[in-house]
Every structure is written in C-alpha cells, then in structure tokens.
Design an enzyme around this catalytic site. Structure first.
Site, PDB file in Angstrom:
ATOM      1  N   CYS A   1     -30.374 -69.087 -24.574  1.00  0.00           N
ATOM      2  CA  CYS A   1     -31.185 -67.888 -24.368  1.00  0.00           C
ATOM      3  C   CYS A   1     -32.576 -68.158 -24.928  1.00  0.00           C
ATOM      4  CB  CYS A   1     -30.542 -66.702 -25.069  1.00  0.00           C
ATOM      5  SG  CYS A   1     -31.361 -65.139 -24.717  1.00  0.00           S
TER       6      CYS A   1
ATOM      7  N   ASN B   1     -31.434 -69.746 -28.939  1.00  0.00           N
ATOM      8  CA  ASN B   1     -30.021 -69.849 -29.328  1.00  0.00           C
ATOM      9  C   ASN B   1     -29.575 -71.280 -29.081  1.00  0.00           C
ATOM     10  OD1 ASN B   1     -30.021 -67.102 -29.789  1.00  0.00           O
ATOM     11  ND2 ASN B   1     -28.564 -66.589 -28.193  1.00  0.00           N
TER      12      ASN B   1
ATOM     13  N   SER C   1     -46.192 -57.268 -26.960  1.00  0.00           N
ATOM     14  CA  SER C   1     -45.681 -58.590 -27.318  1.00  0.00           C
ATOM     15  C   SER C   1     -46.853 -59.376 -27.890  1.00  0.00           C
ATOM     16  CB  SER C   1     -45.113 -59.310 -26.088  1.00  0.00           C
ATOM     17  OG  SER C   1     -44.005 -58.629 -25.560  1.00  0.00           O
TER      18      SER C   1
ATOM     19  N   HIS D   1     -37.521 -64.043 -32.941  1.00  0.00           N
ATOM     20  CA  HIS D   1     -37.514 -64.166 -31.479  1.00  0.00           C
ATOM     21  C   HIS D   1     -37.841 -62.854 -30.781  1.00  0.00           C
ATOM     22  CE1 HIS D   1     -33.737 -62.058 -31.685  1.00  0.00           C
ATOM     23  NE2 HIS D   1     -33.369 -62.333 -30.458  1.00  0.00           N
TER      24      HIS D   1
ATOM     25  N   GLY E   1     -36.048 -57.222 -32.864  1.00  0.00           N
ATOM     26  CA  GLY E   1     -34.793 -57.069 -33.598  1.00  0.00           C
ATOM     27  C   GLY E   1     -34.284 -55.638 -33.540  1.00  0.00           C
TER      28      GLY E   1
END
Length: 378
Positions: free
Chosen positions: A77, A240, A277, A294, A297
C-alpha cells in the site's frame, strides 16, 4: 529542532508534538511490539493509531527475525503522485465526475497488453488490477494551494495552473492472501531470518510490492484516459513493507506499517478527504527509523463514526467538503467512516515532523475531486 522526538522507554520512540492526538491504546500496542523477540527499536509516527493487535503509523526494526503480521494484509500500500495537463481554470466538477464513471469494475480486454507489460507472475488477483479498493484508499485530483519552495516545484514540473492526481492503493486481495497463509502456518511468532520460510515470504512480499505499484499506475492511467488528458508519474512510495536495513550499525529488517520511507525522495502526506495534503522533502534520520507519517491517521474507530456523525451530516453533505471539493463515495457506511472528523488534523501531523527536523515542506495541495467508490469496491 528535535523536541518532538520522544523516548518513551528503552528502544521506543514517538514523534509527536504536544497537540498531536495519540490514543493510549496505540502507545500500548507500540510498547508491546517492542518486546517481540529480536525487536531492537520501534518508532511511532505522529499519525500513530491502534490497529488489529499492532499499531498503524509505525516502523519496527528487528534483528534475526521478520514479522509478516507487522507489515499487515495490504503489502505495498502506498502513494503515487502524477502531474496532469488538466487546467485548474474553469473547473467543471460535474463534467469531471461524469467522465470518471465507475472505476470499481475490472479493466476490460483493451488493457490486457498494458497489464502484461508489467510482467507480474500469476496470482489469481489480476481482476483487481486498476481498482482502488475500500477502506482508506482513494484517488484524488488536487491543485497546488501554497508553494513554500518555487524552485523545487519547478524542478518537479508542478504548476499552479495544472491539476495533480494522487493515488492511494495497494496489493488488494493479494496481500490479504499472503498474510493469511503466513498466519495459518506460523501464527504471529515471526520468521527466522535466512530460513526457507522467510525466503518464501519475502518472494511473495516482493511480488505483492510489484503488484501494488502496477495497480497504482493502472489506476492513474485509467483515470487519465477517462478524463481525456495526459499525465506523468512524479513519485510512487510504498508504506506497508519490510526491507533489509542497517540501524545503529546493525543489520536487520525494517518493517513499516503505515509509515513512509524517508530515504526515497520527495513524498506526499495526505490529509483526510476534506483536508489539505502536503508535499514534503524528507530528511532521513535513524531516530525515526528512516520513516515518516503516511497520512493524517485515524482518530475514531470505524464502528463509531456513523453514530457520531449521522445526526450532524447527511451522505449528501459529506460528499461536499469545507474546501469546496467533492467526494465520490456511493457506500453509505464508508463515507461516514472516512469523514474528515474521523481523522487527525493533517497540520498537527506534518507540523510535528517539521518541528522534529524530519521534513522540509515544499507545498500544500488542495483536494478538488476524490474518488472512493461507486458502490462496487467491497
């Protein structure tokens, strides 16, 4: 600098500012993971939140052992950012939304040659290539909102008058199948590094990484075709995965679960679908196990989101954000689970990384149109 890097206990580090939301259960999971056999160091990112037994938003460095469960079921991912030639002027969101259509269905035979070009080994999951999936996965058209380094953006070819495309997805059902196989064979005890079982897992893991990277590229190309525009990939980073690393002068295995490598160049840290972002330049640091957050959260569990929000927002209201963007999500449960309120404020996450001296912020990106599902992804 560095006052946001906190030593919680021997071998346990947390990157967080005073105002960063960190749930106590996530800290407990981080501490528990630090006690696994062979575990040398663990680091929680500012987007740290509880997972299924192991925390999400963290990196784990083990010596002599490798833990598939720490990587999880969505191997590979990650995030891919593309620049497009879609103009930001006179945006017609109705037209863009209509052109995208349904991206949940498998790619048709016209894509067979493009898929074959990746040279992926047979997996039984080919029909999911080019699809985003459920959960927190998405694909989003964005525009440059604020530039903090014009020269860096010029080198990347990012212009204020052209849209960007951010794709967040992974290996789909393939990663799930790999983890399930491991748990059925070995439970959660991990694998001895250098053994046959470890080599078998790593081969399948690396295949899932290639699958995930191909998937993001196919998603982007599929969207660009639908939107009748051209584009070019700027970055693609997995968050990941497990990989060999040298930390504190010792060789071992660096596991990342919802943690982006900080030694692979420029990256995007996305907020929720109703938040900004950030495009950042990482400053690799072993204190954070060469890793960064990443995303924003989660702040709330998925199971509690609809109860918290249904009395305040309708599905139609959640499809329009405070920033003026749109969210395509025909799954009525998912749109509540993925509401901006269910996530931490992205400014607190990126701010903690910046104050810790782990990133240099290059730009703030604003969502324009987010695709999650037309209702067929799950």
């Amino acid at each position: 600098m560095g006052n946001c890097i906190r030593n919680l206990s021997d071998g346990v580090v947390l990157i967080a500012a005073d105002d960063t939301w960190i749930e106590g259960k996530a800290i407990q999971q981080l501490e528990t993971t630090a006690r696994l056999p062979g575990m040398h160091r663990v680091a929680g990112m500012p987007d740290l939140h509880p997972g299924r037994g192991y925390p999400v938003g963290a990196a784990f460095f083990a010596i002599g052992r490798l833990y598939p469960a720490l990587v999880g079921n969505d191997i590979g991912c990650g995030m891919a950012l593309w620049r497009t030639d879609l103009p930001t002027a006179k945006l017609h969101l109705d037209k863009l939304e209509k052109r995208l259509g349904n991206l949940d269905l498998p790619l048709d035979q016209d894509w067979a040659e493009a898929i074959a070009a990746f040279g992926l080994p047979p997996s039984g999951h080919e029909r999911s290539l080019g699809t985003i999936g459920g959960g927190n996965h998405f694909a989003e058209l964005q525009q440059l909102d604020l530039s903090y380094d014009d020269a860096a953006l010029e080198r990347l070819g990012i212009a204020r008058n052209r849209l960007l495309l951010l794709v967040h997805s992974g290996s789909r059902g393939l990663g799930e199948a790999i983890l399930r196989e491991q748990v059925e064979l070995f439970g959660h005890v991990g694998l001895e590094a250098g053994g046959a079982a470890c080599a078998h897992y790593l081969a399948r893991h690396d295949g899932a990484l290639r699958f995930a990277e191909a998937n993001r590229q196919l998603i982007a190309r599929r969207m660009l075709e639908r939107l009748r525009c051209d584009g070019e990939a700027l970055l693609d980073v997995n968050h990941n995965l497990v990989s060999p690393a040298c930390i504190d002068g010792r060789d071992g295995w660096l596991h990342r679960k919802g943690a982006t490598p900080s030694d692979q160049g420029v990256m995007v840290i996305p907020g929720s679908r109703g938040d900004f972002s950030y495009l950042v330049e990482p400053l690799a640091d072993e204190r954070s196990l060469l890793s960064l957050a990443h995303g924003a959260g989660r702040k709330w569990m998925r199971s509690e989101c609809k109860e918290r929000l249904a009395s305040r927002y309708s599905v139609e209201q959640l499809a329009r954000t405070a920033l003026g963007s749109r969210v395509i999500c025909a799954d009525r449960a998912l749109i509540y689970e993925e509401a901006p309120e269910a996530y931490k404020a992205i400014d607190s996450v990126v701010g903690a990384l910046r104050d810790a001296g782990l990133v240099r912020v290059l730009a703030r990106l604003k969502p324009v149109l987010t695709y999650k599902t037309r209702g067929g992804c799950c």
